[in-house]
Every structure is written in C-alpha cells, then in structure tokens.
Design an enzyme around this catalytic site. Structure first.
Site, PDB file in Angstrom:
ATOM      1  CB  THR A  88      -1.021   0.110   1.288  1.00  0.00           C
ATOM      2  OG1 THR A  88       0.061  -0.018   2.519  1.00  0.00           O
ATOM      3  CG2 THR A  88      -1.929  -1.233   1.248  1.00  0.00           C
ATOM      4  CE  LYS A  89       3.494   1.540   4.391  1.00  0.00           C
ATOM      5  NZ  LYS A  89       2.347   1.762   4.964  1.00  0.00           N
ATOM      6  CB  THR A  90       4.362   6.373  -2.382  1.00  0.00           C
ATOM      7  OG1 THR A  90       5.401   6.390  -1.410  1.00  0.00           O
ATOM      8  CG2 THR A  90       3.219   7.113  -1.514  1.00  0.00           C
TER       9      THR A  90
END
Length: 165
Positions: free
Chosen positions: A46-48
């Site tokens: 879910t991180k950039t």
C-alpha cells in the site's frame, strides 16, 4: 522531529524516524533524508514505492549502515556475493544475533523501477482528482475526508493516501 531529537540528544537516546509513508516527500525540496540519524522506509503493497513487502533503512552514518547490513543477514560479516564472487573468500564470522531482513533480488528489481517512477507517481497523486487551483486535491463528491494541508513552498508532499488513475 525537532522536539524528539532534542529530547533524544539530551538523554543520549538513538532515534530511527518512521518514514514508512514518506517517500518521496521532503521537508525541503532539496532534502529527502530523515531528520533522525536513520529512517525506516516501508515498501509494503500500500506504500507509494512498493516491492510487495520489505523496507529500507536510510542513513548518512557509516556505523549505522554497517550495523544494519550485518543485522539484515543473520549477523554475518560477509554476504554470499562477497564470499563467492571472483576474488571473494568463503570465510565469514557471525558477529551478532541477526535476522533475515534482506529483499529478494526480484523484489529489489521491482523496487528500483518503482524508485525511478516515484516522482512521476507522486505528481499524478497530487494532480488527481484534478483540482486546478493548485491547492490540495479534493475527495470525490459524497466522500468525507480530511486532507493534509497544502504543502509550503519548501515542502514536497508524498500524497500517500491519494489515489491516482
């Protein structure tokens, strides 16, 4: 981070900055490093920037970097590449109790592509859903959301929770 760093210095405490959602944010456009001696980035799905799992320690300290390298590979002094590549030696020592914290080669390759695209993806997250005023993006109609403040001129926001596309 200022008050935390002051307290840590006054009590001689180490600090690792939680920068899990930060990449590619910056407090100043020229500085994209942690305020603490070390920072921890997350590459969870879910991180950039993602590799699916894993993360990275960032630091300017050779001492911290050396310790992290040893701890990520069971406390060994030399990884397999250094032991078995041309001119290497099979010999190694186990200096500390360590962990298995290294990324696979496939995950690292995905991460390198993600890093190359990080700024373009951040710009897209900043743009969507398309506020043309130059202020923070607004949520779609019917969605209640508190958005971060508009970044100051010397800041770069990661827009981690903003979706693109």
């Amino acid at each position: 981070m200022g008050p935390i760093m002051e307290l840590a210095r006054s009590r001689n405490l180490p600090v690792v900055e939680d920068a899990a959602h930060a990449l590619p944010a910056a407090a100043t456009a020229a500085r994209r490093a942690p305020s603490a001696p070390a920072g921890a980035l997350s590459f969870y799905a879910t991180k950039t920037v993602t590799t699916g799992e894993g993360g990275m320690i960032v630091t300017d300290s050779a001492e911290i970097a050396d310790r992290a390298r040893s701890m990520r590979l069971h406390g060994l002094t030399r990884d397999a590449w250094k032991r078995y590549s041309g001119g290497g030696s099979w010999y190694y020592e186990i200096e500390n109790v360590g962990f298995k914290y290294n990324l696979t080669d496939v995950a690292a390759a995905i991460g390198l592509v993600q890093l190359d695209r990080a700024e373009a993806m951040r710009v897209e997250r900043e743009r969507v859903p398309g506020d043309t005023s130059g202020r923070s993006p607004r949520p779609p109609r019917g969605i209640s959301s508190k958005l971060p403040a508009t970044p100051r001129p010397n800041e770069v926001h990661a827009w981690h929770s903003s979706r693109s596309g």
